[in-house]
Design a protein around this motif. Structure first.
Motif, mmCIF file in Angstrom:
data_model
loop_
_atom_site.group_PDB
_atom_site.id
_atom_site.type_symbol
_atom_site.label_atom_id
_atom_site.label_comp_id
_atom_site.label_asym_id
_atom_site.label_seq_id
_atom_site.Cartn_x
_atom_site.Cartn_y
_atom_site.Cartn_z
ATOM 1 N N HIS A 60 0.881 8.672 -3.974
ATOM 2 C CA HIS A 60 0.096 9.404 -3.364
ATOM 3 C C HIS A 60 -1.648 9.079 -3.238
ATOM 4 O O HIS A 60 -1.891 8.988 -4.091
ATOM 5 N N GLN A 61 -2.193 8.901 -1.925
ATOM 6 C CA GLN A 61 -3.609 8.443 -2.260
ATOM 7 C C GLN A 61 -4.041 9.510 -1.308
ATOM 8 O O GLN A 61 -3.247 10.404 0.255
ATOM 9 N N ILE A 62 -5.436 9.401 -1.377
ATOM 10 C CA ILE A 62 -6.226 10.645 -0.533
ATOM 11 C C ILE A 62 -6.075 10.585 0.435
ATOM 12 O O ILE A 62 -6.321 9.383 1.285
ATOM 13 N N SER A 63 -6.555 11.404 1.501
ATOM 14 C CA SER A 63 -5.539 10.886 3.372
ATOM 15 C C SER A 63 -7.529 10.825 3.947
ATOM 16 O O SER A 63 -8.892 11.404 3.040
ATOM 17 N N ARG B 285 -4.485 4.939 4.880
ATOM 18 C CA ARG B 285 -4.867 3.810 3.752
ATOM 19 C C ARG B 285 -4.370 2.195 4.208
ATOM 20 O O ARG B 285 -4.092 1.152 4.319
ATOM 21 N N GLU C 143 -10.616 8.682 1.972
ATOM 22 C CA GLU C 143 -11.066 8.327 1.317
ATOM 23 C C GLU C 143 -9.856 7.909 0.145
ATOM 24 O O GLU C 143 -9.954 8.316 -1.286
ATOM 25 N N ASP C 144 -9.031 6.631 0.451
ATOM 26 C CA ASP C 144 -8.718 6.379 -0.451
ATOM 27 C C ASP C 144 -9.207 5.202 -1.326
ATOM 28 O O ASP C 144 -9.852 4.848 -0.233
ATOM 29 N N VAL C 145 -8.575 5.372 -1.789
ATOM 30 C CA VAL C 145 -8.957 3.258 -2.592
ATOM 31 C C VAL C 145 -9.328 2.231 -1.435
ATOM 32 O O VAL C 145 -9.251 1.292 -1.716
ATOM 33 N N TYR C 146 -8.169 2.325 -0.698
ATOM 34 C CA TYR C 146 -7.800 0.743 0.017
ATOM 35 C C TYR C 146 -9.221 1.042 1.046
ATOM 36 O O TYR C 146 -10.101 0.060 1.642
ATOM 37 N N LYS D 192 -3.124 8.441 6.951
ATOM 38 C CA LYS D 192 -3.088 7.548 6.364
ATOM 39 C C LYS D 192 -3.621 6.630 6.425
ATOM 40 O O LYS D 192 -3.242 5.571 6.981
ATOM 41 N N ALA E 8 1.071 -1.186 0.438
ATOM 42 C CA ALA E 8 -0.195 0.172 0.009
ATOM 43 C C ALA E 8 1.063 1.150 -0.330
ATOM 44 O O ALA E 8 -0.015 2.105 -0.046
#
Length: 346
Positions: free
Chosen positions: A33-36, A243, A39-42, A241, A29
């Protein structure tokens, strides 16, 4: 390395490290970058994973630790003038620093139990005073599975409690820090002890079964909670974080890792109980139903054995100790501990 990686203890399943499959999930994972803040895909995928285990109505809210899972759950179910009925051995009463009362502002009404398990009759000892402005109003009943005394509720027992609680106009919360161990012990799906039995909100444990950190509030009855998104944030449990929490739960729940880990811990507890039960001076007073073994033995033996292995004195008056087995406890670990106990007794 600052510690001996071969050293094992029997104090808590929190002592164990992180399962290798969980560490791999965290690493996978990472990067980019992933939205914090969830709101991330995980975390988006996590909802479907929890729904596969608990039903399509389930909504998961990852948090940092077990105390937070319980406090966020209970506060979302009850207002500050309301109360929670629980066993007098419940973790929310004995081991959370008063957090449900201090942080959530909820009164706890406790009930003595012989085995850590509530029944409709025991609940009724505190389920009264409705409409009396002088008494905190009962709103939630909280049970633990497995319990703090190592016992396990069956689906039928939880269903009986849920029906009784709902008949009183109350809600049912389940502290599931070791729910996986209970399900593995009974060889039933997770939903059999929760959704199908009538539980409204679940605190689902991850740390004790192989996660680095993280638990989840799982809402099974959407009508049982109010403002949980805001409560989680206000109580400082909204991970930026997220995710990395969600990825761990995906690894735990998308296959059978939770079941393999729980079965291993339970099997080692059964092995330990069998190895020590007939030793002179040892009494195993409680049934071994999940991954906890309770034993009574001479105080001097306890003190000497604690110098060789970490474990906790559960009841000082009775010289009763608690030994916990973890997902990484091995047969060799159990046999070494039992042999050390025999030496100290001898």
């Amino acid at each position: 390395m600052r510690h001996d990686p071969e050293l094992k203890a029997f104090a808590s399943d929190n002592y164990a490290g992180v399962h290798p499959e969980i560490l791999r999930a965290i690493a996978e994972a990472n990067g980019g970058h992933q939205i914090s803040y969830g709101e991330d895909v995980y975390t988006e995928a996590l909802q479907g994973i929890f729904q596969a285990q608990f039903g399509e109505q389930a909504a998961a809210y990852p948090v940092f630790n077990g105390t937070a899972a319980n406090v966020v759950s209970l506060r979302s179910m009850a207002a500050p003038w309301q109360s929670v009925i629980c066993a007098d051995t419940a973790h929310i009463h004995t081991d959370e620093g008063g957090a449900p009362e201090v942080v959530a502002g909820l009164k706890l009404f406790t009930v003595p139990t012989p085995d850590g398990k509530l029944t409709p009759e025991l609940i009724d000892r505190q389920a009264w005073g409705f409409g009396d402005v002088h008494r905190s109003q009962p709103r939630v009943v909280s049970i633990s599975n497995s319990t703090e005394l190592g016992t396990v509720y069956t689906p039928a027992e939880i269903k009986e409690i849920a029906d009784h609680v709902h008949g009183l106009g109350l809600l049912l919360h389940l502290d599931g820090s070791r729910l996986t161990n209970a399900a593995a012990a009974l060889d039933v799906p997770l939903r059999a002890l929760t959704t199908d039995a009538g539980v409204d909100v679940l605190s689902f444990g991850g740390t004790k079964i192989g996660l680095l950190y993280g638990e989840a509030v799982v809402v099974l009855n959407p009508g049982a909670v109010s403002g949980i998104d805001y409560i989680r944030k206000t109580y400082m449990q909204l991970s930026s974080k997220m995710r990395f929490v969600s990825a761990q739960f995906e690894a735990l729940l998308s296959g059978e890792l939770w079941l393999r880990n729980a079965r291993q811990a339970n099997a080692m507890a059964a092995r330990l109980a069998a190895a020590v039960r007939d030793l002179p001076g040892v009494e195993v007073p409680r049934p071994v139903e999940a991954n906890a073994v309770f034993a009574r033995l001479p105080r001097d033996v306890i003190e000497r054995l604690q110098k060789r292995f970490r474990f906790y004195l559960w009841n000082e008056a009775l010289n009763e100790v608690r030994w916990m087995c973890s997902f990484d406890t091995t047969e060799a670990d159990v046999d070494a501990f039992a042999a050390a106990l025999a030496e100290e007794l001898g």
